[in-house]
Design a protein around this motif. Structure first.
Motif, PDB file in Angstrom:
ATOM      1  N   ASP A   1      -4.227  -0.059 -11.794  1.00 29.49           N
ATOM      2  CA  ASP A   1      -3.573  -0.636 -10.731  1.00 29.49           C
ATOM      3  C   ASP A   1      -2.084  -0.056 -10.576  1.00 29.49           C
ATOM      4  OD1 ASP A   1      -2.797  -2.006 -12.715  1.00 29.49           O
ATOM      5  OD2 ASP A   1      -3.234  -3.965 -12.050  1.00 29.49           O
ATOM      6  N   ASP A   2      -1.861   0.887 -11.735  1.00 25.46           N
ATOM      7  CA  ASP A   2      -0.637   1.511 -11.516  1.00 25.46           C
ATOM      8  C   ASP A   2       0.725   0.554 -11.724  1.00 25.46           C
ATOM      9  OD1 ASP A   2       0.881   3.956 -11.860  1.00 25.46           O
ATOM     10  OD2 ASP A   2       1.214   3.947  -9.570  1.00 25.46           O
ATOM     11  N   ARG A   3       0.387  -0.508 -12.276  1.00 19.62           N
ATOM     12  CA  ARG A   3       1.560  -1.613 -12.357  1.00 19.62           C
ATOM     13  C   ARG A   3       2.774  -0.886 -13.481  1.00 19.62           C
ATOM     14  NH1 ARG A   3      -1.603  -7.119 -13.701  1.00 19.62           N
ATOM     15  NH2 ARG A   3      -2.267  -7.761 -11.611  1.00 19.62           N
ATOM     16  N   PRO A   4       3.962  -1.054 -12.844  1.00 21.17           N
ATOM     17  CA  PRO A   4       4.852  -0.720 -13.852  1.00 21.17           C
ATOM     18  C   PRO A   4       5.116  -1.385 -14.872  1.00 21.17           C
ATOM     19  CG  PRO A   4       5.716  -1.432 -11.624  1.00 21.17           C
ATOM     20  CD  PRO A   4       4.539  -1.341 -11.605  1.00 21.17           C
ATOM     21  N   GLU A   5       5.848  -1.184 -16.098  1.00 23.21           N
ATOM     22  CA  GLU A   5       6.313  -1.716 -17.181  1.00 23.21           C
ATOM     23  C   GLU A   5       7.561  -2.205 -17.149  1.00 23.21           C
ATOM     24  OE1 GLU A   5       7.244  -1.137 -22.048  1.00 23.21           O
ATOM     25  OE2 GLU A   5       6.411   0.380 -20.898  1.00 23.21           O
ATOM     26  N   ILE A   6       7.969  -3.393 -17.261  1.00 24.62           N
ATOM     27  CA  ILE A   6       9.496  -3.960 -17.063  1.00 24.62           C
ATOM     28  C   ILE A   6      10.076  -3.607 -18.623  1.00 24.62           C
ATOM     29  CG2 ILE A   6      10.980  -5.760 -16.535  1.00 24.62           C
ATOM     30  CD1 ILE A   6       9.157  -4.955 -14.402  1.00 24.62           C
TER      31      ILE A   6
ATOM     32  N   PRO B   1       0.689  -1.347   0.116  1.00 22.33           N
ATOM     33  CA  PRO B   1      -0.052   0.085  -0.021  1.00 22.33           C
ATOM     34  C   PRO B   1       0.957   1.340  -0.010  1.00 22.33           C
ATOM     35  CG  PRO B   1      -0.817  -1.578   1.601  1.00 22.33           C
ATOM     36  CD  PRO B   1       0.578  -2.100   1.191  1.00 22.33           C
ATOM     37  N   GLY B   2       0.274   2.244  -0.722  1.00 29.83           N
ATOM     38  CA  GLY B   2       1.137   3.660  -0.692  1.00 29.83           C
ATOM     39  C   GLY B   2       1.280   4.261   0.449  1.00 29.83           C
ATOM     40  N   THR B   3       2.078   5.188   0.849  1.00 30.08           N
ATOM     41  CA  THR B   3       2.149   5.818   2.064  1.00 30.08           C
ATOM     42  C   THR B   3       1.687   7.243   1.794  1.00 30.08           C
ATOM     43  OG1 THR B   3       4.412   6.562   1.448  1.00 30.08           O
ATOM     44  CG2 THR B   3       4.050   4.615   2.808  1.00 30.08           C
ATOM     45  N   THR B   4       1.311   7.535   0.878  1.00 28.64           N
ATOM     46  CA  THR B   4       0.719   9.056   0.533  1.00 28.64           C
ATOM     47  C   THR B   4      -0.877   8.839  -0.118  1.00 28.64           C
ATOM     48  OG1 THR B   4       1.541   9.453  -1.551  1.00 28.64           O
ATOM     49  CG2 THR B   4       2.973  10.008   0.137  1.00 28.64           C
ATOM     50  N   ARG B   5      -1.371  10.006  -0.244  1.00 26.36           N
ATOM     51  CA  ARG B   5      -2.792   9.787  -0.779  1.00 26.36           C
ATOM     52  C   ARG B   5      -2.891   9.847  -2.311  1.00 26.36           C
ATOM     53  NH1 ARG B   5      -5.651  15.585   0.496  1.00 26.36           N
ATOM     54  NH2 ARG B   5      -3.677  16.934  -0.213  1.00 26.36           N
ATOM     55  N   TRP B   6      -1.423  10.288  -2.836  1.00 27.88           N
ATOM     56  CA  TRP B   6      -1.375  10.369  -4.215  1.00 27.88           C
ATOM     57  C   TRP B   6      -0.952   8.971  -4.932  1.00 27.88           C
ATOM     58  CZ3 TRP B   6       0.432  14.186  -0.987  1.00 27.88           C
ATOM     59  CH2 TRP B   6      -0.153  15.190  -1.115  1.00 27.88           C
TER      60      TRP B   6
END
Length: 190
Positions: free
Chosen positions: A98-103, A23-28
């Motif tokens: 889901d903001d998945r990064p691209e490898i 989980p992210g630590t900021t609201r952004w």
């Protein structure tokens, strides 16, 4: 150049990349992503869930080729001699729900990883090298690395310095005031 000669100059191995989502630590940022492991010789993987611990989930995100080239052995040796020896996972933000990064790639060259950090678009994660991968890269470097002696560049005297005294502006024809600016000549001021 034939295929055998090309293979002798490079080596390639598929590398599976394991990413951890927390989980992210900021609201952004809803999620935080990080590379936690690589698997040499990894099979195909397209976001296969490997493990779940509460909100933290590890995925086999992708399998990409790790290519070694004999002209880049110095960068591999820097990565091998690091504490701990590491490979670098290069990712880009892909967006999406889901903001998945691209490898993008996996590299064993510390210099190539530095180049990717400089462009401002890529995320570079350092991941500990498994022992088998460390031995494979070390063997490649042993076979192909050639130390190059450092040669200090020497200054050459300029040819212009031999004919001029080095004072003033060459555009000024007056020998009396060589430090006067060219604009003051055109304006008629002295």
């Amino acid at each position: 150049m034939n295929d055998a000669a090309a293979r002798a100059r490079m080596a390639s191995m598929p590398i599976g990349v394991v990413l951890r989502r927390t989980p992210g630590t900021t609201r952004w940022a809803k999620w935080a992503w990080g590379a936690v492991a690589v698997t040499p010789g990894g099979g195909p993987g397209h976001w296969t869930e490997l493990r779940r611990e509460g909100d933290a989930v590890e995925f086999h995100a992708a399998t990409v080729p790790l290519e070694l080239h004999r002209s880049e052995t110095e960068g591999y040796l820097v990565a091998l001699n690091g504490a701990p020896p590491s490979v670098y996972v290069i990712m880009r933000r892909a967006g999406g729900p889901d903001d998945r990064p691209e490898i993008v790639a996996v590299t064993a060259s510390a210099y190539e990883a530095q180049d990717h950090t400089d462009n401002g678009e890529d995320i570079v994660e350092r991941v500990r090298m498994p022992e088998g991968l460390e031995a494979w890269i070390g063997d490649f470097c042993t076979r192909h690395h050639v130390d190059e002696a450092f040669v200090k560049r020497k200054r050459r005297p300029h040819l212009d310095a031999q004919t001029e005294d080095g004072k003033g502006d060459a555009r000024i024809r007056q020998a009396a005031d060589v430090f006067r600016s060219p604009g003051s000549i055109r304006g008629g001021r002295s």
